[in-house]
Design a protein around this motif. Structure first.
Motif, PDB file in Angstrom:
ATOM      1  N   GLY A  57       1.087  -1.230  -0.156  1.00 54.43           N
ATOM      2  CA  GLY A  57       0.296   0.005  -0.101  1.00 54.43           C
ATOM      3  C   GLY A  57       0.794   1.468  -0.314  1.00 54.43           C
ATOM      4  O   GLY A  57       2.115   1.744  -0.461  1.00 54.43           O
ATOM      5  N   SER A  58       0.075   2.880  -0.281  1.00 51.38           N
ATOM      6  CA  SER A  58       0.656   3.585  -0.297  1.00 51.38           C
ATOM      7  C   SER A  58       1.361   4.140   1.232  1.00 51.38           C
ATOM      8  O   SER A  58       0.571   4.163   2.396  1.00 51.38           O
ATOM      9  N   PHE A  59       2.712   4.099   0.937  1.00 55.49           N
ATOM     10  CA  PHE A  59       3.629   4.498   2.740  1.00 55.49           C
ATOM     11  C   PHE A  59       4.421   6.341   2.403  1.00 55.49           C
ATOM     12  O   PHE A  59       4.779   5.685   0.877  1.00 55.49           O
ATOM     13  N   LYS A  60       4.525   7.529   3.053  1.00 59.50           N
ATOM     14  CA  LYS A  60       5.525   8.105   2.372  1.00 59.50           C
ATOM     15  C   LYS A  60       7.001   7.652   3.105  1.00 59.50           C
ATOM     16  O   LYS A  60       7.027   6.694   3.960  1.00 59.50           O
ATOM     17  N   PRO A  61       8.140   8.327   2.332  1.00 56.09           N
ATOM     18  CA  PRO A  61       9.373   7.943   3.254  1.00 56.09           C
ATOM     19  C   PRO A  61       9.527   8.390   3.805  1.00 56.09           C
ATOM     20  O   PRO A  61      10.132   7.595   4.537  1.00 56.09           O
ATOM     21  N   SER A  62       8.793   9.569   4.797  1.00 51.53           N
ATOM     22  CA  SER A  62       8.773   9.454   5.783  1.00 51.53           C
ATOM     23  C   SER A  62       8.732   7.895   6.977  1.00 51.53           C
ATOM     24  O   SER A  62       9.396   8.281   8.184  1.00 51.53           O
ATOM     25  N   GLN A  63       7.489   7.888   6.838  1.00 51.53           N
ATOM     26  CA  GLN A  63       7.068   6.735   7.156  1.00 51.53           C
ATOM     27  C   GLN A  63       8.141   5.989   7.421  1.00 51.53           C
ATOM     28  O   GLN A  63       8.405   4.943   8.158  1.00 51.53           O
ATOM     29  N   TYR A 117      -1.712  -2.071  -4.517  1.00 51.52           N
ATOM     30  CA  TYR A 117      -2.395  -3.517  -4.349  1.00 51.52           C
ATOM     31  C   TYR A 117      -2.178  -4.659  -4.513  1.00 51.52           C
ATOM     32  O   TYR A 117      -3.630  -4.204  -5.257  1.00 51.52           O
ATOM     33  N   SER A 118      -2.038  -4.679  -5.761  1.00 52.26           N
ATOM     34  CA  SER A 118      -1.673  -6.283  -6.271  1.00 52.26           C
ATOM     35  C   SER A 118      -2.959  -6.891  -5.889  1.00 52.26           C
ATOM     36  O   SER A 118      -2.960  -7.979  -6.506  1.00 52.26           O
ATOM     37  N   LEU A 119      -2.810  -7.337  -4.544  1.00 49.14           N
ATOM     38  CA  LEU A 119      -3.875  -7.950  -4.313  1.00 49.14           C
ATOM     39  C   LEU A 119      -5.116  -7.784  -3.332  1.00 49.14           C
ATOM     40  O   LEU A 119      -6.291  -8.488  -2.740  1.00 49.14           O
ATOM     41  N   GLY A 120      -5.620  -6.824  -3.426  1.00 48.65           N
ATOM     42  CA  GLY A 120      -6.486  -5.880  -3.144  1.00 48.65           C
ATOM     43  C   GLY A 120      -6.243  -5.341  -1.721  1.00 48.65           C
ATOM     44  O   GLY A 120      -5.636  -5.262  -1.527  1.00 48.65           O
ATOM     45  N   LYS A 121      -7.196  -4.533  -1.258  1.00 48.40           N
ATOM     46  CA  LYS A 121      -7.310  -3.727  -0.577  1.00 48.40           C
ATOM     47  C   LYS A 121      -7.690  -4.963   1.108  1.00 48.40           C
ATOM     48  O   LYS A 121      -8.014  -4.044   2.031  1.00 48.40           O
ATOM     49  N   THR A 122      -8.520  -6.046   0.839  1.00 47.88           N
ATOM     50  CA  THR A 122      -9.024  -6.336   1.838  1.00 47.88           C
ATOM     51  C   THR A 122      -7.735  -7.870   1.949  1.00 47.88           C
ATOM     52  O   THR A 122      -8.094  -8.383   0.914  1.00 47.88           O
ATOM     53  N   LEU A 123      -7.342  -8.145   3.282  1.00 47.99           N
ATOM     54  CA  LEU A 123      -6.834  -9.662   3.126  1.00 47.99           C
ATOM     55  C   LEU A 123      -7.090 -10.325   3.778  1.00 47.99           C
ATOM     56  O   LEU A 123      -6.866 -10.196   4.645  1.00 47.99           O
TER      57      LEU A 123
END
Length: 314
Positions: A57-63, A117-123
């Motif tokens: 998913g989406s993470f900022k470089p700072s995170q 999100y290659s596997l979707g947003k529900t894992l």
């Protein structure tokens, strides 16, 4: 593989894999650690291991930097004390207890990003193991970190993260085609889904005493909460990686090195109060450990088998 589940608190997820899950329920009292964690004759992690990070998913470089600096801090010498490395050395006492002196040296390994999100947003748990299997190695622990908009089975309702093990066919030149067991961890970012459950004490709790939230040391409630859960799960993976190491209670829902000390971060902790902590005079942030690159972190107390007590840095 026979099912085995390891919980920091309340867990009920069933899976075909060995799974340990962490949930920090604030309705629980600070535990009495007087009972020893029993050793069940299995393996402990030891030696020089790489920690590979799979960012889903989406993470900022700072995170990302907050987490990578934490991993680096586990084995790096900090000029300031107390340090993350000092906290981690408590895991060596589990080896000493067996009259087998040893330690687990961790270094930051490879990083893989999946921002689409290659596997979707529900894992599901199956998805987590699939992600954790990327580049799996007997000399590494793979950590899957899911972004704040990813729903994972049991996330928030029963757990904040998972540690467990699974089988994989290695693809490296030296072990190609051979099957082996590897340890993995998953931690979710609870910032928008359940910070009151998985990012306490940096957010108002959903249950229990309603104390004022602490200021997060890296100014990110979600990521600072992830570090707490990651630290707890790393300690559990190091001392009970395959379900037959150190734990207390029923094998289907045991307590481990960090979960035996639920809610304790400093001396004087009690339900709803994490304990007496250090406070940054400039930012007002609470912490108990110094890390790499000038970072400050809050890490959970660890059960120390040499003293039969929860060990805190402050």
């Amino acid at each position: 593989m026979a099912p085995a589940r390891f919980l920091l608190h309340l867990l009920f997820i069933l899976t075909i894999f060995n799974v340990s899950s962490a949930t920090r329920r604030l309705t629980e009292l600070v535990r009495d650690p007087s009972n020893l964690l029993k050793y069940h004759k299995g393996s402990l992690l030891a030696g020089n291991l790489s920690v590979n990070l799979i960012w889903y998913g989406s993470f900022k470089p700072s995170q990302k930097a907050i987490v990578t600096d934490f991993i680096t801090s586990l084995s790096s010498k900090s000029p300031q004390q107390p340090s993350v490395a000092t906290w981690w050395k408590t895991t060596e006492h589990y080896h000493t207890k067996l009259s087998r002196p040893g330690s687990l040296s961790i270094r930051l390994g490879k990083q893989v990003s999946d921002p689409k999100y290659s596997l979707g947003k529900t894992l599901t748990d199956t998805h987590l193991v699939k992600l954790a299997s990327i580049g799996a190695s007997p000399n590494a622990v793979n950590i899957v970190l899911t972004a704040n908009d990813v729903a994972v089975a049991g996330f928030c309702s029963s757990r904040c993260g998972t540690h467990g093990s699974a089988m994989v066919n290695y693809k490296s030149a030296l072990r190609k085609g051979k099957e082996g067991k590897f340890a993995y961890i998953w931690v979710g970012n609870s910032e928008t889904q359940c910070p009151g459950q998985c990012a306490w004490p940096f957010h108002q709790p959903v249950y229990g005493p309603q104390g004022t939230p602490l200021v997060a040391p890296n100014n990110d409630v979600g990521l600072d909460g992830m570090v707490i859960n990651l630290a707890s799960l790393l300690a559990g993976a190091a001392t009970n990686p395959f379900g037959d190491g150190y734990y207390q209670g029923d094998a289907s829902a045991p307590l481990e090195a960090a979960s035996a000390c639920t809610g304790v971060y400093g001396k004087g902790a009690y339900p709803g109060y994490p304990g007496d902590l250090l406070v940054d005079p400039t930012t007002g942030a609470s912490y108990n450990a110094h890390g790499a690159n000038g970072r400050k972190y809050l890490v959970p107390a660890l059960y120390d088998p040499s003293t039969s007590k929860c060990s805190t840095l402050v």
